[in-house]
Design an enzyme around this catalytic site. Structure first.
Site, short mmCIF file in Angstrom:
data_model
loop_
_atom_site.label_atom_id
_atom_site.label_comp_id
_atom_site.label_asym_id
_atom_site.label_seq_id
_atom_site.Cartn_x
_atom_site.Cartn_y
_atom_site.Cartn_z
N ILE A 278 0.83 -1.16 -0.07
CA ILE A 278 -0.18 -0.08 -0.07
C ILE A 278 0.84 1.34 -0.05
CG2 ILE A 278 -1.68 1.16 1.30
CD1 ILE A 278 -3.01 -1.25 2.40
N GLU B 92 4.61 3.11 2.11
CA GLU B 92 5.58 3.48 2.99
C GLU B 92 5.66 4.70 3.63
OE1 GLU B 92 10.48 3.90 3.28
OE2 GLU B 92 9.62 3.37 1.36
N GLY B 93 5.33 4.61 5.13
CA GLY B 93 5.20 5.52 5.88
C GLY B 93 6.38 5.87 6.52
N SER B 94 6.60 6.91 7.62
CA SER B 94 7.74 7.56 8.29
C SER B 94 8.16 6.31 9.19
CB SER B 94 7.44 8.58 8.96
OG SER B 94 6.96 9.37 8.11
N TYR B 95 7.30 5.39 9.53
CA TYR B 95 7.98 4.39 10.58
C TYR B 95 7.35 3.01 10.04
CZ TYR B 95 8.56 8.58 13.38
OH TYR B 95 9.01 9.99 13.57
N VAL C 107 3.37 -0.48 4.72
CA VAL C 107 2.13 -1.11 4.96
C VAL C 107 1.68 -1.75 3.89
CG1 VAL C 107 -0.38 -0.30 5.50
CG2 VAL C 107 1.34 0.96 6.29
N ASP D 67 1.14 14.02 14.88
CA ASP D 67 1.19 13.90 13.34
C ASP D 67 -0.10 13.78 12.68
OD1 ASP D 67 2.60 14.03 11.34
OD2 ASP D 67 2.92 11.91 11.02
#
Length: 475
Positions: free
Chosen positions: A122, A124-127, A130, A240
């Site tokens: 889905i 890529e986030g900061s942490y 997904v 955030d």
């Protein structure tokens, strides 16, 4: 010498006979009691022989076993197999134990990630990364988030611990549900299994041809603020909030997600890092270097999200911290001691060169310019202006926001069941990356900023420095 005569007896011989009879009965009972006690002591000295059908009594004869106290968890085999006869000739029903059992949480090993079949990536986030996955056991579609743990010599990252802790504590209809934590083959393969929702609000706004209707905006905003009010009641700051961290399904339900920067706070608020919240949704006190803050920074982000729902575009799209402060003051007007007392004490505010202004606008906070939001009602403009107040002390709390007159006027909030459905980008293919700043990385030092060029100074130059995950251009 004759026996002593009772003082209660008279000269009547019949009365004397009754008294003597009672005395003999009393002595016989005493002798019987002593004999029984001797037999009991003798039986303790040597164990009695058991008969085929019962215990051996002290006189050598069989007698039934003595009763004992029955515990609640004792199950009699005869009860479990007994049948109760029915009057109508039907077969009897099996007796059931009346013991009540309640489910309790138990410690155990995590399941392996191989219990899930990954369907597609889905985002890529900061942490973390997904993915959409399917539980092989139940067939349910879930969201699988792999935490970013590489390059962490100090052990498990605190961002992952905070996300797990806050998600386990924040059980609310408008907060994404954490189902379990699963492991891979290595110690740094940690995955969060959460409910899958078809959309994030950022992608949905980019794909829509027209913005949401006013009644739909109210429904979405009520859900977001409702989830945030629950977090604040549990002393949790999200830190955030942005449209890409708001997930929505095809039933009109929206949930807060991505708690990698969430943090517990107190009253008075402790000293915290100022490098939080994605740039476009960061409050002015954070940009000016405040290190003691509370849930007011989340309410500023709610105001930015409110404006984005109205216009379909992020409200304040700064290129760096200096440009972001410029865009904030262009919208709200420059700060002064009447609107924002004490702002000069913030570390980065010393370099601000405030231009001389005429009489300040009426009201605190002053209303935002009507030309930016021509279709918003007066009550809606009042709510948006209070959320985007420069002074954090006058911003409404989440609870006050829920009871605002904007949500009570026509058009009323649309029922969630009446929301339209949209094609799911998360369920079909990899999401298109949007030009949006990344959230700040934990442990990164906040740069010292010079805001001398914000008001009427030199235009932002071409020289750049590395800021909080983006280019910082200084004049």
């Amino acid at each position: 010498m004759s026996a002593a005569k009772s003082r209660w007896a008279d000269d009547d011989p019949e009365t004397e006979a009754i008294i003597a009879q009672r005395k003999r009965e009393k002595e016989e009972k005493k002798r019987a009691k002593l004999e029984k006690q001797r037999q009991l002591e003798a039986s303790k000295a040597q164990p009695p022989a058991q008969s085929a059908d019962g215990a051996q009594g002290p006189n050598g004869e069989s007698e039934p076993p003595k009763k004992r106290r029955r515990l609640s968890n004792d199950l009699d085999a005869s009860d479990s197999t007994a049948r109760v006869p029915q009057n109508d000739g039907q077969q009897g029903q099996k007796k059931r134990s009346s013991l009540l059992r309640f489910p309790v949480r138990e410690w155990g090993t995590c399941r392996h990630v191989d219990n899930f079949e990954r369907l597609n990536h889905i985002e890529e986030g900061s942490y973390g990364w997904v993915s959409r996955a399917k539980d092989i056991t139940t067939g349910e579609v879930v969201a699988l988030k792999k935490l970013k743990i590489e390059n962490t010599p100090d052990g498990f990252p605190v961002t992952g611990l905070r996300e797990i802790q806050t998600l386990l504590e924040a059980r609310h209809p408008n907060v994404v549900h954490l189902r379990e934590v699963v492991m891979g083959n290595k110690m740094d393969d940690v995955y969060l299994v959460m409910d899958f929702l078809e959309h994030d609000l950022k992608t949905l706004l980019d794909e829509m041809r027209e913005p949401f209707l006013p009644s739909e905006i109210k429904t979405l905003l009520l859900q977001v603020v409702g989830g945030l009010e629950f977090l604040h009641s549990q002393w949790i700051m999200h830190r955030d909030l942005k449209t890409s961290n708001l997930l929505m399904n095809n039933r009109g339900e929206i949930k807060l997600a991505d708690f990698g920067m969430a943090r517990y706070y107190g009253d008075p608020p402790p000293k915290l890092t100022q490098l939080v919240v994605t740039l476009w949704y960061r409050s002015p006190e954070l940009l000016l270097g405040a290190d003691k803050y509370g849930p007011e920074i989340d309410m500023w982000s709610i105001g930015c999200i409110f404006g984005e729902l109205l216009t379909k575009e992020p409200l304040l799209q700064g290129k760096n911290e200096v440009d972001q402060v410029s865009k904030i003051f262009a919208l709200t007007g420059p700060p002064n001691q009447q609107i924002w007392p004490g702002f000069r004490s913030l570390p980065n505010a010393k370099s601000l060169k405030i231009p001389p202004t005429s009489a300040s606008s009426a009201g605190n906070p002053p209303l935002l310019p009507r030309t930016r939001f021509p279709y918003l009602t007066n009550a809606g403009l009042s709510l948006l202006s209070s959320l985007l107040a420069l002074n954090p002390a006058v911003r409404p709390t989440a609870q006050q926001c829920l009871s605002h007159a904007y949500f009570k006027e026509d058009p009323r909030p649309k029922p969630k069941e009446m929301f339209p459905t949209y094609p799911s980008k998360a369920g079909m293919e990899k999401r298109r990356r949007h030009h949006t700043p990344e959230a700040p990385k934990r442990g990164q030092e906040a740069p010292e900023l010079d805001f001398a060029s914000v008001f009427g100074g030199a235009t932002v130059g071409d020289t750049g420095e590395t800021g909080a995950g983006f280019a910082l251009r200084l004049g």
